[in-house]
Design a protein around this motif. Structure first.
Motif, PDB file in Angstrom:
ATOM      1  N   TYR A 163       0.848  -1.190   0.000  1.00 55.84           N
ATOM      2  CA  TYR A 163       0.000   0.000   0.000  1.00 55.84           C
ATOM      3  C   TYR A 163       0.881   1.236   0.000  1.00 55.84           C
ATOM      4  O   TYR A 163       2.083   1.164   0.258  1.00 55.84           O
ATOM      5  N   ASP A 164       0.259   2.359  -0.275  1.00 56.48           N
ATOM      6  CA  ASP A 164       1.022   3.607  -0.211  1.00 56.48           C
ATOM      7  C   ASP A 164       0.152   4.737   0.325  1.00 56.48           C
ATOM      8  O   ASP A 164       0.255   5.117   1.468  1.00 56.48           O
ATOM      9  N   CYS A 165      -0.787   5.244  -0.505  1.00 57.45           N
ATOM     10  CA  CYS A 165      -1.465   6.495  -0.168  1.00 57.45           C
ATOM     11  C   CYS A 165      -2.468   6.351   0.971  1.00 57.45           C
ATOM     12  O   CYS A 165      -2.729   7.299   1.690  1.00 57.45           O
ATOM     13  N   ARG A 166      -3.076   5.193   1.119  1.00 60.09           N
ATOM     14  CA  ARG A 166      -4.141   4.932   2.097  1.00 60.09           C
ATOM     15  C   ARG A 166      -5.341   5.845   1.882  1.00 60.09           C
ATOM     16  O   ARG A 166      -6.122   6.089   2.784  1.00 60.09           O
ATOM     17  N   GLY A 216      -7.157   5.700  -1.361  1.00 60.87           N
ATOM     18  CA  GLY A 216      -7.909   5.255  -2.529  1.00 60.87           C
ATOM     19  C   GLY A 216      -7.462   5.892  -3.823  1.00 60.87           C
ATOM     20  O   GLY A 216      -8.236   5.945  -4.783  1.00 60.87           O
ATOM     21  N   GLU A 217      -6.210   6.328  -3.873  1.00 56.41           N
ATOM     22  CA  GLU A 217      -5.751   7.049  -5.057  1.00 56.41           C
ATOM     23  C   GLU A 217      -4.727   6.283  -5.887  1.00 56.41           C
ATOM     24  O   GLU A 217      -4.727   6.368  -7.101  1.00 56.41           O
ATOM     25  N   CYS A 218      -3.819   5.549  -5.236  1.00 57.90           N
ATOM     26  CA  CYS A 218      -2.695   4.957  -5.971  1.00 57.90           C
ATOM     27  C   CYS A 218      -2.992   3.558  -6.504  1.00 57.90           C
ATOM     28  O   CYS A 218      -2.342   3.105  -7.438  1.00 57.90           O
ATOM     29  N   GLY A 219      -3.920   2.845  -5.922  1.00 55.36           N
ATOM     30  CA  GLY A 219      -4.280   1.507  -6.386  1.00 55.36           C
ATOM     31  C   GLY A 219      -3.360   0.393  -5.909  1.00 55.36           C
ATOM     32  O   GLY A 219      -3.588  -0.779  -6.215  1.00 55.36           O
ATOM     33  N   LEU A 220      -2.325   0.718  -5.146  1.00 56.56           N
ATOM     34  CA  LEU A 220      -1.360  -0.308  -4.746  1.00 56.56           C
ATOM     35  C   LEU A 220      -1.963  -1.367  -3.823  1.00 56.56           C
ATOM     36  O   LEU A 220      -1.506  -2.503  -3.792  1.00 56.56           O
ATOM     37  N   CYS A 221      -2.974  -1.003  -3.069  1.00 59.68           N
ATOM     38  CA  CYS A 221      -3.542  -1.943  -2.097  1.00 59.68           C
ATOM     39  C   CYS A 221      -4.646  -2.807  -2.701  1.00 59.68           C
ATOM     40  O   CYS A 221      -5.309  -3.535  -1.975  1.00 59.68           O
ATOM     41  N   CYS A 250     -10.022  -1.475  -3.564  1.00 51.96           N
ATOM     42  CA  CYS A 250      -8.904  -0.898  -2.821  1.00 51.96           C
ATOM     43  C   CYS A 250      -9.143  -1.135  -1.332  1.00 51.96           C
ATOM     44  O   CYS A 250     -10.097  -0.594  -0.751  1.00 51.96           O
ATOM     45  N   CYS A 282      -7.702  -0.067   1.247  1.00 49.61           N
ATOM     46  CA  CYS A 282      -7.461   1.021   2.201  1.00 49.61           C
ATOM     47  C   CYS A 282      -8.717   1.834   2.482  1.00 49.61           C
ATOM     48  O   CYS A 282      -8.829   2.424   3.561  1.00 49.61           O
TER      49      CYS A 282
HETATM   50  S1  FES Z   1      -3.013   2.502  -0.625  1.00 49.08           S
HETATM   51 FE1  FES Z   1      -3.311   3.782  -2.352  1.00 49.08          FE
HETATM   52  S2  FES Z   1      -5.276   3.162  -3.073  1.00 49.08           S
HETATM   53 FE2  FES Z   1      -5.021   2.049  -1.237  1.00 49.08          FE
END
Ligand code: FES
Length: 325
Positions: free
Chosen positions: A263-266, A268-273, A303, A305
């Motif tokens: 995860y990264d942004c927490r 809902g923006e980056c999509g990593l999670c 997502c 997060c």
């Molecule tokens: S951590 Fe970036 S969308 Fe969930």
């Protein structure tokens, strides 16, 4: 897992109420390195039911060495806003160096700023910065009532007739199509507000044929179609079931249970999670701005997060192997 957060000790030095349901808290931060731009955010370690959780808040224009945030007390809060509202002068917290994923481009001939409710927090700093540089700017600001509009008097003095307010209790609402049509081709729009407002803006902007790079947005992570409810997550690769409380994100519940997540942004923006949705006994409440409407409709991913199940149970695939526990 995210590792680049740089935590700093901080203490509360001022508390204000810029609107009836908004509390602004200023922290003196030890070793704060950066001067930050409008749109930046900081992470705060909050305590919910005795457990540490991380919540992300926009930072308002602040003096060097200080960070100021403004937080609405949300009735469906997962606990973060209630914690911030419980803080008193002198209380110690930990915050991170600000980061910015909602930056002004400084390349547009005109800026349209759009704020819905507490979405004013990044927009307020942007309005001040744009005015300080004599940029062409218009701000449309909507809320349920004027008493819930943080910073509105200051913004009125700053922007004059370049600010237009929309009070829902008076039956007024944004006309986004008209606002976008009035922008020149190299104009840009910056929007922060609830999920529905962002979705409407994205769809209208796309339909207008404008470059999506000229629409920038930030969403509240807690604005979904359903009120937060507890639900169970079956993690297929681990053969485990984890309970997610109503005041907890799915990402927090999974990481606390030892499931390896990226995860990264927490926010809902980056999509990593993103995880695969293999089955869901209720609806998936998508609260991200990463997936398109079509992707959300397909329901194959979510997502972790910000998005959650609307109760019941959900089975997900994380894409990771059980040995990581
Ligand atoms: S951590 Fe970036 S969308 Fe969930």
């Amino acid at each position: 897992m995210r590792s680049k957060l740089e935590w700093r000790p901080a203490r509360v030095i001022a508390i204000e109420n810029p609107a009836e349901d908004v509390r602004a808290v200023t922290f003196a931060v030890d070793g704060l390195r950066s001067v930050f731009d409008p749109g930046s955010h900081t992470n705060v370690k909050v305590v919910i039911r005795g457990q540490i959780a991380i919540r992300t808040y926009t930072v308002l224009p602040s003096a060097p060495g200080h960070l100021k945030i403004a937080v609405k007390l949300h009735p469906n809060s997962r606990g973060g806003s209630a914690y911030i509202w419980s803080l008193a002068d002198g209380d110690a917290v930990e915050v991170t160096e600000p980061e910015n994923r909602f930056e002004l481009s400084w390349r547009a001939s005109r800026y349209l700023l759009i704020a819905g409710g507490i979405g004013i927090t990044p927009i307020y700093g942007m309005a001040k910065a744009l005015c300080a540089r004599n940029q062409s700017v218009r701000l449309i600001y909507g809320a349920k009532s004027r008493s819930q509009m943080a910073f509105v008097d200051e913004l009125q003095g700053l922007l004059g007739d370049r600010l237009e307010t929309f009070i829902q209790d008076d039956g007024r609402n944004f006309d986004l199509a008209a606002e976008f049509a009035a922008l020149p081709a190299d104009g840009e729009a910056y929007i922060c507000g609830p999920h529905g407002l962002l979705e409407a803006a994205r769809n209208l902007w796309r339909a207008s044929g404008r470059s999506m790079s000229r629409l920038r947005f930030e969403v509240f992570g807690d604005s979904g179609r359903f009120a937060e409810q507890a639900f169970s997550v079956n993690v297929a690769a681990y053969d485990r079931t984890i309970e997610v409380r109503a005041d907890q994100t799915m990402l927090d519940a999974l990481t606390e249970a030892g499931i390896s997540m990226i995860y990264d942004c927490r926010r809902g923006e980056c999509g990593l999670c993103a995880v695969d949705v293999l089955d869901c006994s209720s609806a998936v409440d998508h609260r991200d701005v990463f997936f398109s409407q079509e992707e959300r409709h397909e329901g194959a991913k979510m997502c972790a997060c910000v998005s959650r199940a609307a109760g019941g149970s959900i089975t997900i695939g994380t894409g990771y192997r059980p040995g990581a526990i």
